[in-house]
Write a protein that holds these residues in place. Structure first.
Motif, PDB file in Angstrom:
ATOM      1  N   UNK A  29      63.636  -6.628  56.224  1.00  0.00           N
ATOM      2  CA  UNK A  29      62.688  -5.949  55.337  1.00  0.00           C
ATOM      3  C   UNK A  29      63.405  -5.626  54.025  1.00  0.00           C
ATOM      4  N   UNK A  30      62.655  -5.165  53.049  1.00  0.00           N
ATOM      5  CA  UNK A  30      63.220  -4.964  51.708  1.00  0.00           C
ATOM      6  C   UNK A  30      64.319  -3.914  51.693  1.00  0.00           C
ATOM      7  N   UNK A  31      64.089  -2.760  52.329  1.00  0.00           N
ATOM      8  CA  UNK A  31      65.121  -1.716  52.323  1.00  0.00           C
ATOM      9  C   UNK A  31      66.402  -2.211  52.988  1.00  0.00           C
ATOM     10  N   UNK A  32      66.266  -2.866  54.138  1.00  0.00           N
ATOM     11  CA  UNK A  32      67.443  -3.383  54.846  1.00  0.00           C
ATOM     12  C   UNK A  32      68.166  -4.439  54.020  1.00  0.00           C
ATOM     13  N   UNK A  33      67.398  -5.282  53.340  1.00  0.00           N
ATOM     14  CA  UNK A  33      68.009  -6.315  52.500  1.00  0.00           C
ATOM     15  C   UNK A  33      68.811  -5.687  51.366  1.00  0.00           C
ATOM     16  N   UNK A  34      68.253  -4.679  50.717  1.00  0.00           N
ATOM     17  CA  UNK A  34      68.978  -4.005  49.631  1.00  0.00           C
ATOM     18  C   UNK A  34      70.226  -3.298  50.150  1.00  0.00           C
ATOM     19  N   UNK A  35      70.105  -2.643  51.296  1.00  0.00           N
ATOM     20  CA  UNK A  35      71.270  -1.980  51.888  1.00  0.00           C
ATOM     21  C   UNK A  35      72.341  -3.020  52.212  1.00  0.00           C
ATOM     22  N   UNK A  36      71.938  -4.158  52.749  1.00  0.00           N
ATOM     23  CA  UNK A  36      72.892  -5.228  53.067  1.00  0.00           C
ATOM     24  C   UNK A  36      73.555  -5.763  51.810  1.00  0.00           C
ATOM     25  N   UNK A  37      72.786  -5.967  50.738  1.00  0.00           N
ATOM     26  CA  UNK A  37      73.355  -6.448  49.476  1.00  0.00           C
ATOM     27  C   UNK A  37      74.339  -5.435  48.902  1.00  0.00           C
ATOM     28  N   UNK A  38      74.023  -4.148  49.039  1.00  0.00           N
ATOM     29  CA  UNK A  38      74.934  -3.105  48.585  1.00  0.00           C
ATOM     30  C   UNK A  38      76.244  -3.169  49.357  1.00  0.00           C
ATOM     31  N   UNK A  81      85.794   0.543  53.084  1.00  0.00           N
ATOM     32  CA  UNK A  81      85.239   1.544  53.993  1.00  0.00           C
ATOM     33  C   UNK A  81      83.830   1.954  53.572  1.00  0.00           C
ATOM     34  N   UNK A  82      83.641   2.132  52.276  1.00  0.00           N
ATOM     35  CA  UNK A  82      82.307   2.467  51.779  1.00  0.00           C
ATOM     36  C   UNK A  82      81.322   1.340  52.083  1.00  0.00           C
ATOM     37  N   UNK A  83      81.747   0.101  51.912  1.00  0.00           N
ATOM     38  CA  UNK A  83      80.886  -1.039  52.216  1.00  0.00           C
ATOM     39  C   UNK A  83      80.474  -1.084  53.675  1.00  0.00           C
ATOM     40  N   UNK A  84      81.404  -0.761  54.567  1.00  0.00           N
ATOM     41  CA  UNK A  84      81.088  -0.712  55.995  1.00  0.00           C
ATOM     42  C   UNK A  84      80.119   0.431  56.292  1.00  0.00           C
ATOM     43  N   UNK A  85      80.347   1.588  55.677  1.00  0.00           N
ATOM     44  CA  UNK A  85      79.457   2.736  55.899  1.00  0.00           C
ATOM     45  C   UNK A  85      78.050   2.446  55.379  1.00  0.00           C
ATOM     46  N   UNK A  86      77.956   1.807  54.230  1.00  0.00           N
ATOM     47  CA  UNK A  86      76.644   1.446  53.686  1.00  0.00           C
ATOM     48  C   UNK A  86      75.957   0.451  54.620  1.00  0.00           C
ATOM     49  N   UNK A 100      68.410   7.135  52.243  1.00  0.00           N
ATOM     50  CA  UNK A 100      69.627   6.382  51.924  1.00  0.00           C
ATOM     51  C   UNK A 100      69.457   5.628  50.609  1.00  0.00           C
ATOM     52  N   UNK A 101      68.267   5.066  50.381  1.00  0.00           N
ATOM     53  CA  UNK A 101      68.008   4.339  49.130  1.00  0.00           C
ATOM     54  C   UNK A 101      68.180   5.251  47.919  1.00  0.00           C
ATOM     55  N   UNK A 102      67.746   6.494  48.027  1.00  0.00           N
ATOM     56  CA  UNK A 102      67.908   7.445  46.919  1.00  0.00           C
ATOM     57  C   UNK A 102      69.390   7.710  46.647  1.00  0.00           C
ATOM     58  N   UNK A 103      70.159   7.893  47.704  1.00  0.00           N
ATOM     59  CA  UNK A 103      71.594   8.109  47.536  1.00  0.00           C
ATOM     60  C   UNK A 103      72.297   6.888  46.977  1.00  0.00           C
ATOM     61  N   UNK A 104      71.890   5.712  47.434  1.00  0.00           N
ATOM     62  CA  UNK A 104      72.507   4.479  46.944  1.00  0.00           C
ATOM     63  C   UNK A 104      72.127   4.206  45.493  1.00  0.00           C
ATOM     64  N   UNK A 105      70.982   4.698  45.051  1.00  0.00           N
ATOM     65  CA  UNK A 105      70.620   4.581  43.633  1.00  0.00           C
ATOM     66  C   UNK A 105      71.629   5.343  42.778  1.00  0.00           C
ATOM     67  N   UNK A 106      71.993   6.531  43.226  1.00  0.00           N
ATOM     68  CA  UNK A 106      72.996   7.330  42.505  1.00  0.00           C
ATOM     69  C   UNK A 106      74.358   6.631  42.552  1.00  0.00           C
ATOM     70  N   UNK A 143      67.043   0.405  44.107  1.00  0.00           N
ATOM     71  CA  UNK A 143      67.098   1.515  45.064  1.00  0.00           C
ATOM     72  C   UNK A 143      66.225   2.686  44.624  1.00  0.00           C
ATOM     73  N   UNK A 144      66.127   2.948  43.332  1.00  0.00           N
ATOM     74  CA  UNK A 144      65.208   3.989  42.858  1.00  0.00           C
ATOM     75  C   UNK A 144      63.770   3.608  43.222  1.00  0.00           C
TER      76      UNK A 144
END
Length: 157
Positions: A29-38, A81-86, A100-106, A143-144
């Motif tokens: 899904x879109x959120x998961x895809x963006x999280x994966x790209x991050x 480590x951040x990449x693994x946590x994301x 999570x998307x809001x936090x990743x936008x920041x 992410x916003x």
């Protein structure tokens, strides 16, 4: 039922969740895809700094920037480590992924600003800096958009 109680969670139909299963990359899904790209963007920068700091420093940083291999390796460890946590955020519920998307936008917005500053200060090589500013700015905007999608405007009483 005391005699039939099992302590084994794996394979128990009563507790179908397997606590050791973790998805780092999910494109369902879109959120998961963006999280994966991050996650991939962080791992793509962090891992080379962690395992080959001299080469990563030569590729990314201007000649006058001083940082020994230990510092570059520490930076690589932190970013990896951040990449693994994301990536682990793919295991959150849909509602928690919105948060999570809001936090990743920041996160991506501040990365874009920091990389932009380092590029302007001639610390980071210009092609690397420009590519990263574009990438992280695009991820921040995406992410916003995803973090606030579906939320109604708060009404002032």
């Amino acid at each position: 039922d005391v005699g039939t109680h099992t302590h084994v969670i794996q394979g128990n139909s009563r507790y179908p969740y397997h606590p050791t299963t973790m998805r780092l990359f999910d494109f369902s899904d879109t959120d998961s895809t963006l999280i994966s790209l991050s996650s991939i963007s962080a791992l793509g920068f962090g891992v080379p700094n962690l395992i080959a700091p001299s080469q990563a420093r030569a590729l990314n940083w201007e000649a006058g920037v001083t940082a020994d291999d230990t510092i570059v390796r520490f930076m690589g460890h932190g970013i990896t480590s951040a990449g693994m946590a994301v990536g682990a955020m793919n295991n959150l519920s849909a509602g928690d992924k919105k948060t999570a998307c809001k936090g990743l936008a920041v996160l991506h917005g501040t990365v874009a600003a920091m990389v932009g500053h380092a590029t302007h200060a001639k610390e980071l090589k210009q092609p690397v800096g420009i590519a990263n500013v574009v990438l992280h700015s695009a991820l921040a905007v995406a992410f916003v958009a995803r973090g606030f999608k579906g939320e109604e405007d708060a009404k002032v009483a």
